[in-house]
Design a protein around this motif. Structure first.
Motif, PDB file in Angstrom:
ATOM      1  N   GLU A 157     -23.704   2.725  17.764  1.00 31.15           N
ATOM      2  CA  GLU A 157     -23.708   1.682  16.724  1.00 31.15           C
ATOM      3  C   GLU A 157     -24.437   0.422  17.190  1.00 31.15           C
ATOM      4  O   GLU A 157     -25.168  -0.202  16.422  1.00 31.15           O
ATOM      5  CB  GLU A 157     -22.284   1.363  16.238  1.00 31.15           C
ATOM      6  CG  GLU A 157     -21.359   0.662  17.222  1.00 31.15           C
ATOM      7  CD  GLU A 157     -20.532   1.620  18.067  1.00 31.15           C
ATOM      8  OE1 GLU A 157     -20.887   2.813  18.138  1.00 31.15           O
ATOM      9  OE2 GLU A 157     -19.525   1.170  18.651  1.00 31.15           O
ATOM     10  N   SER A 205     -27.422   0.441   3.720  1.00 33.83           N
ATOM     11  CA  SER A 205     -26.034   0.123   4.087  1.00 33.83           C
ATOM     12  C   SER A 205     -25.118   1.328   3.887  1.00 33.83           C
ATOM     13  O   SER A 205     -24.209   1.568   4.702  1.00 33.83           O
ATOM     14  CB  SER A 205     -25.513  -1.055   3.254  1.00 33.83           C
ATOM     15  OG  SER A 205     -26.243  -2.222   3.556  1.00 33.83           O
ATOM     16  N   LEU A 208     -25.814   3.807   6.634  1.00 33.23           N
ATOM     17  CA  LEU A 208     -25.285   3.270   7.879  1.00 33.23           C
ATOM     18  C   LEU A 208     -23.763   3.444   7.937  1.00 33.23           C
ATOM     19  O   LEU A 208     -23.216   3.903   8.948  1.00 33.23           O
ATOM     20  CB  LEU A 208     -25.679   1.795   7.959  1.00 33.23           C
ATOM     21  CG  LEU A 208     -25.264   0.995   9.168  1.00 33.23           C
ATOM     22  CD1 LEU A 208     -25.826   1.614  10.449  1.00 33.23           C
ATOM     23  CD2 LEU A 208     -25.777  -0.438   9.015  1.00 33.23           C
ATOM     24  N   ALA A 234     -21.225  -2.565   7.969  1.00 27.90           N
ATOM     25  CA  ALA A 234     -22.503  -1.906   7.628  1.00 27.90           C
ATOM     26  C   ALA A 234     -23.230  -2.626   6.496  1.00 27.90           C
ATOM     27  O   ALA A 234     -24.313  -2.203   6.101  1.00 27.90           O
ATOM     28  CB  ALA A 234     -22.238  -0.452   7.230  1.00 27.90           C
TER      29      ALA A 234
END
Ligand code: MLT
Length: 256
Positions: A157, A205, A208, A234
């Motif tokens: 991440e 987003s 993610l 995110a």
């Protein structure tokens, strides 16, 4: 044209001396995202502590009104006994932190900030402030991206966030850029995520948030029921803030 160096360090220990340039500290899940949220919600500053005892001592020091400070952070992802808040960005509302000094201690993020202290300039980067942080560092001649990792292990991440920043900087202006091998790998990971988003017709987003579920930090949060934190962290560009660490005064405030 001058050469711009973009260096990604997958763990703070790999960074060595950072004295020459600007360092972006990234602990995506969740210290960086939480610091952004606290300042966006009107906290006057965030003071990072490596130890719980140091944060507690600062909250109860002579001359400190307990109501003026908020003790926040986590150990093993959970709220620390006696603290006001945990480490979920959503807890850092204007009601909870507006006008207050946040004393924050987290397992890896506040340690990573400590590693960054030799840099000329230290900013806090996350997806929630991606464009703001990129705009603020994109003209620097050297940018080090310091990924916090988890307990000494590299985490996807943080590397994805570093990759997104490198990608945006490289796309923002024609410059002669030099990437270290980790930066090139991080850039590749972010490009693959963008491609997957495009192919599945998800927003960046959304893609993610989905991929974060399969990262070390994501699994840790899912394991303790904090799924919503993944979605919050995110949300690209949800906040227009640049948290900057004043190394001498040891506090993080909004850069103007
Ligand atoms: C950390 O500093 O390790 C993280 O912020 C962990 C977490 O939020 O649970």
């Amino acid at each position: 044209m001058s050469v711009q160096k973009l260096w990604v360090h997958n763990l703070p220990e790999q960074a060595g001396q950072l004295s020459g340039g600007t360092t972006v500290v990234i602990d995506l899940l969740r210290a960086s995202s939480t610091i952004c949220q606290a300042l966006a919600s009107g906290a006057s500053e965030v003071v990072p502590f490596r130890e719980i005892s140091e944060a507690m001592a600062a909250a109860t020091a002579d001359g400190v009104r307990r109501d003026d400070v908020v003790l926040g952070g986590e150990r093993a992802g959970g709220k620390i006994p006696g603290f006001d808040l945990g480490n979920s960005p959503s807890e850092y509302t204007p009601d909870a932190v507006g006008g207050k000094r946040v004393l924050l201690t987290t397992t890896n993020g506040t340690q990573a900030l400590w590693h960054g202290r030799s840099a000329r300039r230290v900013v806090v980067g996350a997806f929630v402030n991606l464009s703001a942080v990129v705009a603020s560092v994109k003209d620097e001649t050297r940018v080090d991206f310091l990924c916090a990792g988890t307990d000494g292990r590299e985490t996807r991440e943080d590397i994805l966030a570093a990759g997104a920043m490198v990608y945006r900087i490289c796309s923002s202006a024609p410059k002669d850029q030099q990437l270290n091998p980790n930066a090139a790998l991080a850039l590749g990971k972010w490009r693959r995520l963008l491609l997957a988003a495009y192919e599945s017709r998800r927003s960046e987003s959304e893609q993610l948030a989905m991929e974060l579920r399969d990262t070390q930090g994501g699994r840790n949060l899912l394991g303790i029921g904090l799924d919503q934190d993944l979605v919050n962290c995110a949300q690209i560009d949800r906040l227009n803030v640049i948290p900057e660490l004043d190394v001498r005064a040891w506090r993080i405030r909004l850069a103007h």
